[in-house]
Design an enzyme around this catalytic site. Structure first.
Site, PDB file in Angstrom:
ATOM      1  N   HIS A 134       0.811  -1.222   0.000  1.00 12.96           N
ATOM      2  CA  HIS A 134       0.000   0.000   0.000  1.00 12.96           C
ATOM      3  C   HIS A 134       0.847   1.277   0.000  1.00 12.96           C
ATOM      4  O   HIS A 134       0.341   2.354  -0.281  1.00 12.96           O
ATOM      5  CB  HIS A 134      -1.003   0.002   1.171  1.00 12.96           C
ATOM      6  CG  HIS A 134      -0.426   0.320   2.515  1.00 12.96           C
ATOM      7  ND1 HIS A 134      -0.156  -0.649   3.451  1.00 12.96           N
ATOM      8  CD2 HIS A 134      -0.082   1.498   3.088  1.00 12.96           C
ATOM      9  CE1 HIS A 134       0.307  -0.085   4.550  1.00 12.96           C
ATOM     10  NE2 HIS A 134       0.361   1.227   4.358  1.00 12.96           N
ATOM     11  N   ASP A 164       0.176  -7.735   1.737  1.00 16.26           N
ATOM     12  CA  ASP A 164       0.521  -6.319   1.677  1.00 16.26           C
ATOM     13  C   ASP A 164       2.031  -6.110   1.670  1.00 16.26           C
ATOM     14  O   ASP A 164       2.557  -5.250   2.389  1.00 16.26           O
ATOM     15  CB  ASP A 164      -0.128  -5.549   2.834  1.00 16.26           C
ATOM     16  CG  ASP A 164      -0.111  -4.036   2.609  1.00 16.26           C
ATOM     17  OD1 ASP A 164       0.174  -3.615   1.469  1.00 16.26           O
ATOM     18  OD2 ASP A 164      -0.364  -3.291   3.568  1.00 16.26           O
ATOM     19  N   GLY A 237       3.245   6.931   8.091  1.00 15.83           N
ATOM     20  CA  GLY A 237       4.574   7.106   7.516  1.00 15.83           C
ATOM     21  C   GLY A 237       5.514   5.975   7.870  1.00 15.83           C
ATOM     22  O   GLY A 237       6.582   5.834   7.283  1.00 15.83           O
ATOM     23  N   ASN A 238       5.132   5.132   8.844  1.00 13.25           N
ATOM     24  CA  ASN A 238       5.978   4.006   9.251  1.00 13.25           C
ATOM     25  C   ASN A 238       5.724   2.732   8.440  1.00 13.25           C
ATOM     26  O   ASN A 238       6.465   1.759   8.570  1.00 13.25           O
ATOM     27  CB  ASN A 238       5.753   3.664  10.731  1.00 13.25           C
ATOM     28  CG  ASN A 238       6.485   4.594  11.667  1.00 13.25           C
ATOM     29  OD1 ASN A 238       5.872   5.330  12.412  1.00 13.25           O
ATOM     30  ND2 ASN A 238       7.806   4.569  11.618  1.00 13.25           N
ATOM     31  N   SER A 239       4.653   2.670   7.654  1.00 11.02           N
ATOM     32  CA  SER A 239       4.315   1.436   6.931  1.00 11.02           C
ATOM     33  C   SER A 239       5.468   0.941   6.081  1.00 11.02           C
ATOM     34  O   SER A 239       6.106   1.712   5.375  1.00 11.02           O
ATOM     35  CB  SER A 239       3.112   1.663   6.011  1.00 11.02           C
ATOM     36  OG  SER A 239       1.920   1.646   6.708  1.00 11.02           O
ATOM     37  N   GLY A 295      -6.868 -27.702  -2.718  1.00 13.83           N
ATOM     38  CA  GLY A 295      -8.112 -27.976  -3.438  1.00 13.83           C
ATOM     39  C   GLY A 295      -9.244 -28.463  -2.546  1.00 13.83           C
ATOM     40  O   GLY A 295      -9.956 -29.408  -2.902  1.00 13.83           O
ATOM     41  N   VAL A 296      -9.407 -27.793  -1.392  1.00 10.39           N
ATOM     42  CA  VAL A 296     -10.486 -28.176  -0.481  1.00 10.39           C
ATOM     43  C   VAL A 296     -11.190 -26.924   0.026  1.00 10.39           C
ATOM     44  O   VAL A 296     -10.641 -25.823  -0.012  1.00 10.39           O
ATOM     45  CB  VAL A 296      -9.968 -28.980   0.738  1.00 10.39           C
ATOM     46  CG1 VAL A 296      -9.367 -30.291   0.298  1.00 10.39           C
ATOM     47  CG2 VAL A 296      -8.962 -28.154   1.546  1.00 10.39           C
ATOM     48  N   ILE A 298     -12.899 -25.569   3.592  1.00 12.76           N
ATOM     49  CA  ILE A 298     -12.739 -25.941   4.997  1.00 12.76           C
ATOM     50  C   ILE A 298     -13.646 -25.110   5.899  1.00 12.76           C
ATOM     51  O   ILE A 298     -14.096 -24.025   5.517  1.00 12.76           O
ATOM     52  CB  ILE A 298     -11.274 -25.781   5.456  1.00 12.76           C
ATOM     53  CG1 ILE A 298     -10.780 -24.356   5.189  1.00 12.76           C
ATOM     54  CG2 ILE A 298     -10.383 -26.804   4.780  1.00 12.76           C
ATOM     55  CD1 ILE A 298      -9.353 -24.093   5.642  1.00 12.76           C
TER      56      ILE A 298
END
Length: 507
Positions: A134, A164, A237-239, A295-296, A298
């Site tokens: 982001h 992300d 601003g820390n992301s 392929g299940v 759940i």
């Protein structure tokens, strides 16, 4: 003047803000008392000095279409709330005549550039950095700003929206670079000290410290949620910044905070390094994510379902459906099986299975331990690849179909049941492949109503035995009651053939 990246409100949780978070260090705290405890461990300064040159500010720019009228006049530069310039720009852009596009020819609004800042960190001196998706999403230009102010243009290697994360590459400058290594987030303990270094409110090179508040947090932000929770101060601003332990190893990437105001209140979340390493490796090697696929479908093993399946204690991931072309089917995995171990890793709940399957290499043969009718069995499965269009979804009830009056043949468990006829298939648009006994109405005061069973759904199995008519269901339920069962497990299908398990009380 560079503006800060604003917090992004999470779509499903309005109190979640996606923020540029700084590098945080997880540290084992020695037993301290008095004033020393308030300071934290002495090693924080040493770690910060060692790794700060590997932490970068990430500046992005994006060209956007300017809008005319009142909407266009309200388009001001992105500034962090509380900035001393916020009020100035607000008055300047909103009150001046003509708005931001007032000087253009014919009064037409012109495209404009918006800037934002985030955080990141260097993992390879050859020119590789990591940040949040982001932070750089939709950017036309990405630049890294080193701790000494050096600015370097970067290119996108690849992104993973589900976690992300993003990987960037850049041409290293002539001077030596500092890169950081990943630590093992699985070894984190609650209460360990961590350090965050990043770019809050465009201030750059900011160090904060805290502890690991919790692990394996699921905040419903994505299918692979497994966050580290920390109280280290992280803000807008820390992301994309790293979370460090006291050895100077990255054990997480700061990504989200809970904040009604947008500022730190001591609840932040970081993607654990174990997840980051696999994502970064895949993006560097292939430029895309290649996740494992079982392929299940759940669902959760509730206490009632566990009692019906003779599983003590309740644990694992219940297989509600198996894809016809998926890897699980040829391996012999069936609806009603409960996965309790995958490739040597314990599965306590459905999310555990989703995460471990996604992190497992495509094409790897793994042992899958299941419980079937009370006994453990081991199946060997060769994993496929989860394509972009495929989803590891959990079984869920569909929208209710309006009941239609029809002859009722049997009543059981608060349900009116009828054998499937051509007319009923047509009324409820039930596929020909769906076999079983149709529910024609549900007693609103029953456990069945509470479990969201609805008219138009089809009972396929009762206590893991197939049923073909309403009499079969009644007979099976009566027998289970005589056997002293407290709940009865039903395998239920919707009109499209999607399955789920429901345990109904016989009381």
């Amino acid at each position: 003047m560079t503006s800060a990246l604003p917090a992004l409100s999470h779509r499903r949780r309005p109190w979640l803000a996606a923020v540029c978070l700084g590098a945080a260090t997880v540290v084992s705290a020695p037993v301290l008392s008095g004033p020393a405890l308030a300071r934290g461990p002495d090693g924080i300064a040493d770690v910060a000095e060692k790794v700060i040159d590997a932490v970068v500010n990430i500046s992005t720019s994006q060209t956007v279409e300017a809008k005319g009228g009142a909407e266009g006049r309200g388009a001001i530069p992105q500034l962090p709330p509380g900035s001393p310039f916020e009020e100035f720009f607000d008055d300047f852009f909103k009150n001046r005549r003509g708005g931001p596009g007032g000087g253009s020819k014919g009064g037409e609004a012109q495209p404009r550039k918006t800037n934002s800042l985030g955080s990141g960190f260097i993992v390879d001196t050859a020119g590789i950095a990591v940040t949040n998706n982001h932070v750089i999403a939709d950017a036309d230009e990405i630049n890294l700003i080193m701790n000494d102010g050096t600015k370097i243009k970067a290119e996108l290697v690849g992104v993973d929206k589900k976690t992300d994360l993003a990987v960037l590459k850049f041409k290293p400058p002539a001077k030596p670079l500092v890169a950081v290594k990943f630590g093992d987030s699985d070894k984190l303990r609650l209460g360990e000290w961590v350090i965050a270094i990043g770019n809050p409110f465009s201030l750059g090179g900011t160090v904060t410290a805290g502890i690991v508040s919790a692990r394996n947090r699921d905040i419903s932000s994505g299918p692979y949620d497994n966050y580290i929770q920390t109280d280290a101060a992280i803000n807008r601003g820390n992301s994309g910044g790293p979370l460090f332990n006291l050895d100077g190893e990255v054990i997480g990437v700061n990504t989200l905070i809970i904040s009604p105001s947008g500022g730190s209140i001591g609840i932040g979340f970081a993607v654990p390094s174990k997840t980051v390493v696999s994502v970064v490796d895949s993006l560097r090697q292939f430029g895309e994510l290649r996740r494992g696929w079982l392929g299940v479908r759940i669902q959760q093993v509730t206490d009632e379902i566990a009692e019906s399946l003779n599983i003590k204690p309740a644990r694992g991931a219940l297989i509600a459906g198996v894809e016809d072309k998926g890897p699980a089917k040829p391996a012999g995995i069936e609806p009603g099986d409960v996965v309790v171990k995958f490739d040597g890793k314990d599965i306590k709940e459905p999310k555990d299975l989703s995460r471990v399957v996604a992190d497992t290499a495509v094409g790897k043969e793994v042992d899958v331990v299941i419980i079937r009718k009370g006994a453990e069995e081991t199946k060997k499965v060769t994993l496929g690849r989860l394509e972009d269009g495929e989803k590891a979804v959990q079984a869920a009830a569909k929208t209710q179909v309006e009941p239609v009056e029809k002859p009722v043949t049997q009543k059981a468990l608060g349900l009116d049941l009828a054998s499937l006829s051509k007319d009923l298939r047509t009324r409820y648009k039930i596929k020909d492949s769906v076999k079983g006994v149709i529910i024609t109405s549900v007693d609103g005061a029953s456990d069945a109503a509470e479990k969201r069973l609805s008219a138009g759904e089809v009972i396929v199995e009762v206590a893991q035995e197939a049923v073909s008519n309403a009499a079969d269901v009644k007979k099976r339920v009566d027998q289970l009651k005589k056997d002293g069962k407290k709940s009865i497990l039903l395998l239920v299908s919707n009109a499209d053939g999607e399955l789920r398990f429901v345990a109904l009380s016989v009381q």
